[in-house]
Write a protein that holds these residues in place. Structure first.
Motif, PDB file in Angstrom:
ATOM      1  N   VAL A 138       4.926  -3.278   7.746  1.00 40.09           N
ATOM      2  CA  VAL A 138       6.289  -2.749   7.777  1.00 40.09           C
ATOM      3  C   VAL A 138       6.391  -1.573   6.815  1.00 40.09           C
ATOM      4  CG1 VAL A 138       7.385  -4.925   8.429  1.00 40.09           C
ATOM      5  CG2 VAL A 138       7.087  -4.377   6.020  1.00 40.09           C
ATOM      6  N   VAL A 139       7.196  -0.574   7.163  1.00 41.88           N
ATOM      7  CA  VAL A 139       7.484   0.547   6.276  1.00 41.88           C
ATOM      8  C   VAL A 139       8.616   0.133   5.345  1.00 41.88           C
ATOM      9  CG1 VAL A 139       8.311   2.921   6.138  1.00 41.88           C
ATOM     10  CG2 VAL A 139       6.704   2.270   7.939  1.00 41.88           C
ATOM     11  N   LEU A 140       8.342   0.180   4.041  1.00 45.37           N
ATOM     12  CA  LEU A 140       9.341  -0.227   3.052  1.00 45.37           C
ATOM     13  C   LEU A 140      10.139   0.954   2.505  1.00 45.37           C
ATOM     14  CD1 LEU A 140       7.117  -2.746   1.033  1.00 45.37           C
ATOM     15  CD2 LEU A 140       8.739  -3.261   2.864  1.00 45.37           C
ATOM     16  N   ALA A 141       9.476   2.110   2.369  1.00 45.01           N
ATOM     17  CA  ALA A 141      10.145   3.291   1.830  1.00 45.01           C
ATOM     18  C   ALA A 141       9.289   4.512   2.104  1.00 45.01           C
ATOM     19  CB  ALA A 141      10.393   3.133   0.321  1.00 45.01           C
ATOM     20  N   HIS A 142       9.891   5.694   1.962  1.00 44.71           N
ATOM     21  CA  HIS A 142       9.132   6.942   2.087  1.00 44.71           C
ATOM     22  C   HIS A 142       9.883   8.047   1.357  1.00 44.71           C
ATOM     23  CE1 HIS A 142      11.929   8.545   5.163  1.00 44.71           C
ATOM     24  NE2 HIS A 142      11.970   7.307   5.605  1.00 44.71           N
ATOM     25  N   HIS A 143       9.126   9.039   0.877  1.00 47.11           N
ATOM     26  CA  HIS A 143       9.726  10.165   0.156  1.00 47.11           C
ATOM     27  C   HIS A 143       8.734  11.317   0.172  1.00 47.11           C
ATOM     28  CE1 HIS A 143       7.097   8.856  -3.147  1.00 47.11           C
ATOM     29  NE2 HIS A 143       7.598   7.636  -2.974  1.00 47.11           N
ATOM     30  N   PRO A 144       9.178  12.532  -0.144  1.00 51.91           N
ATOM     31  CA  PRO A 144       8.260  13.684  -0.140  1.00 51.91           C
ATOM     32  C   PRO A 144       7.096  13.459  -1.100  1.00 51.91           C
ATOM     33  CG  PRO A 144      10.519  14.437  -0.192  1.00 51.91           C
ATOM     34  CD  PRO A 144      10.575  12.943  -0.378  1.00 51.91           C
ATOM     35  N   SER A 145       5.936  13.945  -0.703  1.00 55.28           N
ATOM     36  CA  SER A 145       4.718  13.696  -1.462  1.00 55.28           C
ATOM     37  C   SER A 145       4.554  14.693  -2.608  1.00 55.28           C
ATOM     38  CB  SER A 145       3.508  13.777  -0.533  1.00 55.28           C
ATOM     39  OG  SER A 145       2.313  13.657  -1.267  1.00 55.28           O
ATOM     40  N   ALA A 146       3.975  14.195  -3.719  1.00 54.89           N
ATOM     41  CA  ALA A 146       3.636  15.074  -4.833  1.00 54.89           C
ATOM     42  C   ALA A 146       2.472  15.991  -4.477  1.00 54.89           C
ATOM     43  CB  ALA A 146       3.286  14.238  -6.065  1.00 54.89           C
ATOM     44  N   PHE A 147       1.650  15.606  -3.493  1.00 53.71           N
ATOM     45  CA  PHE A 147       0.554  16.472  -3.048  1.00 53.71           C
ATOM     46  C   PHE A 147       1.087  17.733  -2.390  1.00 53.71           C
ATOM     47  CE2 PHE A 147      -1.729  12.360  -3.003  1.00 53.71           C
ATOM     48  CZ  PHE A 147      -2.839  12.707  -3.747  1.00 53.71           C
ATOM     49  N   ASP A 148       2.100  17.533  -1.551  1.00 52.38           N
ATOM     50  CA  ASP A 148       2.641  18.634  -0.746  1.00 52.38           C
ATOM     51  C   ASP A 148       4.007  18.182  -0.246  1.00 52.38           C
ATOM     52  OD1 ASP A 148       3.345  20.431   1.238  1.00 52.38           O
ATOM     53  OD2 ASP A 148       1.324  20.625   2.038  1.00 52.38           O
ATOM     54  N   PRO A 149       5.080  18.912  -0.598  1.00 55.95           N
ATOM     55  CA  PRO A 149       6.423  18.484  -0.183  1.00 55.95           C
ATOM     56  C   PRO A 149       6.604  18.389   1.336  1.00 55.95           C
ATOM     57  CG  PRO A 149       6.560  20.134  -1.920  1.00 55.95           C
ATOM     58  CD  PRO A 149       5.117  20.079  -1.492  1.00 55.95           C
ATOM     59  N   SER A 150       5.723  19.056   2.087  1.00 52.48           N
ATOM     60  CA  SER A 150       5.829  18.961   3.547  1.00 52.48           C
ATOM     61  C   SER A 150       5.234  17.653   4.074  1.00 52.48           C
ATOM     62  CB  SER A 150       5.128  20.141   4.209  1.00 52.48           C
ATOM     63  OG  SER A 150       3.721  20.085   3.999  1.00 52.48           O
ATOM     64  N   LEU A 161       0.852  -1.190   0.000  1.00 54.15           N
ATOM     65  CA  LEU A 161       0.000   0.000   0.000  1.00 54.15           C
ATOM     66  C   LEU A 161       0.886   1.236   0.000  1.00 54.15           C
ATOM     67  CD1 LEU A 161      -2.557  -1.000   2.800  1.00 54.15           C
ATOM     68  CD2 LEU A 161      -2.765  -1.424   0.340  1.00 54.15           C
ATOM     69  N   ILE A 162       0.400   2.311  -0.620  1.00 56.50           N
ATOM     70  CA  ILE A 162       1.126   3.587  -0.599  1.00 56.50           C
ATOM     71  C   ILE A 162       0.236   4.631   0.057  1.00 56.50           C
ATOM     72  CG2 ILE A 162       2.322   5.343  -1.936  1.00 56.50           C
ATOM     73  CD1 ILE A 162       2.726   3.305  -4.142  1.00 56.50           C
ATOM     74  N   PHE A 163       0.702   5.136   1.184  1.00 53.75           N
ATOM     75  CA  PHE A 163      -0.015   6.195   1.901  1.00 53.75           C
ATOM     76  C   PHE A 163       0.427   7.537   1.298  1.00 53.75           C
ATOM     77  CE2 PHE A 163      -1.815   3.909   5.560  1.00 53.75           C
ATOM     78  CZ  PHE A 163      -1.206   2.676   5.366  1.00 53.75           C
ATOM     79  N   ARG A 164      -0.475   8.172   0.526  1.00 50.86           N
ATOM     80  CA  ARG A 164      -0.156   9.412  -0.172  1.00 50.86           C
ATOM     81  C   ARG A 164      -0.497  10.624   0.687  1.00 50.86           C
ATOM     82  NH1 ARG A 164       2.877   8.082  -4.724  1.00 50.86           N
ATOM     83  NH2 ARG A 164       1.872   6.382  -5.880  1.00 50.86           N
ATOM     84  N   GLY A 165       0.393  11.623   0.658  1.00 53.75           N
ATOM     85  CA  GLY A 165       0.141  12.854   1.393  1.00 53.75           C
ATOM     86  C   GLY A 165      -0.042  12.609   2.868  1.00 53.75           C
ATOM     87  N   CYS A 166       0.903  11.915   3.460  1.00 56.01           N
ATOM     88  CA  CYS A 166       0.764  11.464   4.845  1.00 56.01           C
ATOM     89  C   CYS A 166       1.441  12.425   5.810  1.00 56.01           C
ATOM     90  CB  CYS A 166       1.369  10.065   4.973  1.00 56.01           C
ATOM     91  SG  CYS A 166       1.107   9.297   6.565  1.00 56.01           S
ATOM     92  N   ALA A 167       0.745  12.731   6.899  1.00 56.88           N
ATOM     93  CA  ALA A 167       1.318  13.454   8.029  1.00 56.88           C
ATOM     94  C   ALA A 167       1.500  12.446   9.154  1.00 56.88           C
ATOM     95  CB  ALA A 167       0.409  14.600   8.452  1.00 56.88           C
ATOM     96  N   PRO A 168       2.661  11.818   9.254  1.00 56.69           N
ATOM     97  CA  PRO A 168       2.831  10.719  10.215  1.00 56.69           C
ATOM     98  C   PRO A 168       2.897  11.222  11.645  1.00 56.69           C
ATOM     99  CG  PRO A 168       4.901  11.178   9.105  1.00 56.69           C
ATOM    100  CD  PRO A 168       3.865  12.040   8.447  1.00 56.69           C
ATOM    101  N   SER A 169       2.458  10.347  12.556  1.00 57.77           N
ATOM    102  CA  SER A 169       2.573  10.619  13.982  1.00 57.77           C
ATOM    103  C   SER A 169       2.863   9.303  14.686  1.00 57.77           C
ATOM    104  CB  SER A 169       1.290  11.262  14.529  1.00 57.77           C
ATOM    105  OG  SER A 169       0.186  10.390  14.379  1.00 57.77           O
ATOM    106  N   GLY A 170       3.213   9.379  15.953  1.00 57.64           N
ATOM    107  CA  GLY A 170       3.432   8.174  16.765  1.00 57.64           C
ATOM    108  C   GLY A 170       4.422   7.214  16.132  1.00 57.64           C
ATOM    109  N   PRO A 171       4.093   5.924  16.089  1.00 63.14           N
ATOM    110  CA  PRO A 171       5.031   4.915  15.580  1.00 63.14           C
ATOM    111  C   PRO A 171       5.450   5.138  14.126  1.00 63.14           C
ATOM    112  CG  PRO A 171       3.216   3.878  16.768  1.00 63.14           C
ATOM    113  CD  PRO A 171       2.857   5.318  16.617  1.00 63.14           C
TER     114      PRO A 171
END
Length: 237
Positions: free
Chosen positions: A85-97, A38-48
């Protein structure tokens, strides 16, 4: 007899359908769901999840079991994540923040049986119970069609059927969409556990225990069966 087969009548009263000396297939370790990405797009992560993406140099990071909640103004749906498990992450095309986070997991759901959004839904990830791990704008792959898990049969061994069960054995197709309960008895004869089972009867034959007893095959022994690890505890009870 260690087990009873019972079913509610139209008035909600429990009716005895049979007594059984044993059950094969009661203790079952459920098969894990197939792994998906799965790809979580435009994510503002918190906690774990925030901790996972903040670790430098980590190729993967375990999130464990969790849930994805999707909701719009009229409905909500829940998907269960197994061993995520988290496989990868990178800045989002929706919003670089924000981040796009790639997650591998077994996926079950949705809990409501179907989720058809009437407006752009909101997504939130939960891990470790009710702890929020972040919100995101979209989840690629979440709405994929998933086959229902295969039903695992159950064998009722050495049964003394009542007239109700005998009637069902004579006309099994009448009951194939109905359900009953299997009651496990302790050594004093008290009910110590109840398990939902389906009444889709796939066969009945003279019992391996002999006499007038019968062995009955149920096509669906029900969900949430106890693990084989608890069998010794039940036996001691």
């Amino acid at each position: 007899m260690k087990y009873l087969l019972a079913r509610e009548d139209e008035e909600g009263e429990d009716q005895l359908w049979g007594r059984c000396a044993g059950v094969e297939g009661l203790f079952v370790e459920p098969a894990p769901p197939p792994r998906e990405v799965l790809i979580f797009r435009g994510c503002a992560p918190s906690g774990p999840l925030r901790e996972a993406v903040a670790r430098p140099g980590e190729a993967t990071d375990l999130l464990g079991d969790g849930w994805i909640a999707a909701s719009d103004d009229t409905q909500a749906g829940w998907w269960e994540l197994v061993d995520a498990v988290v496989l990868a992450h990178h800045p989002s095309a929706f919003d670089p923040s924000l981040l796009d986070v790639v997650v591998g997991a077994g996926v079950k759901g949705p809990s409501s049986g179907g989720f058809k959004a009437t407006a752009p839904p909101r997504f939130e990830l939960f891990t470790g119970g009710d702890a929020s791990a972040g919100r995101c704008l979209a989840v690629d792959g979440l709405f994929a069609s998933r086959p229902a898990p295969a039903k695992i049969p159950m064998e009722l061994i050495g049964c003394e059927p009542t007239e109700r069960l005998l009637a069902a054995l004579r006309r099994p197709r009448r009951w194939e969409r109905d359900g009953a309960e299997l009651w496990a008895l302790d050594r004093t004869g008290r009910v110590m556990a109840r398990q939902d089972v389906g009444l889709d009867i796939h066969g009945a034959r003279p019992s391996v225990l002999g006499g007038a007893l019968v062995d009955i095959t149920l096509a669906d022994g029900g969900d949430n069966r106890p693990s084989p690890a608890v069998r010794p505890v039940w036996e001691s009870w």
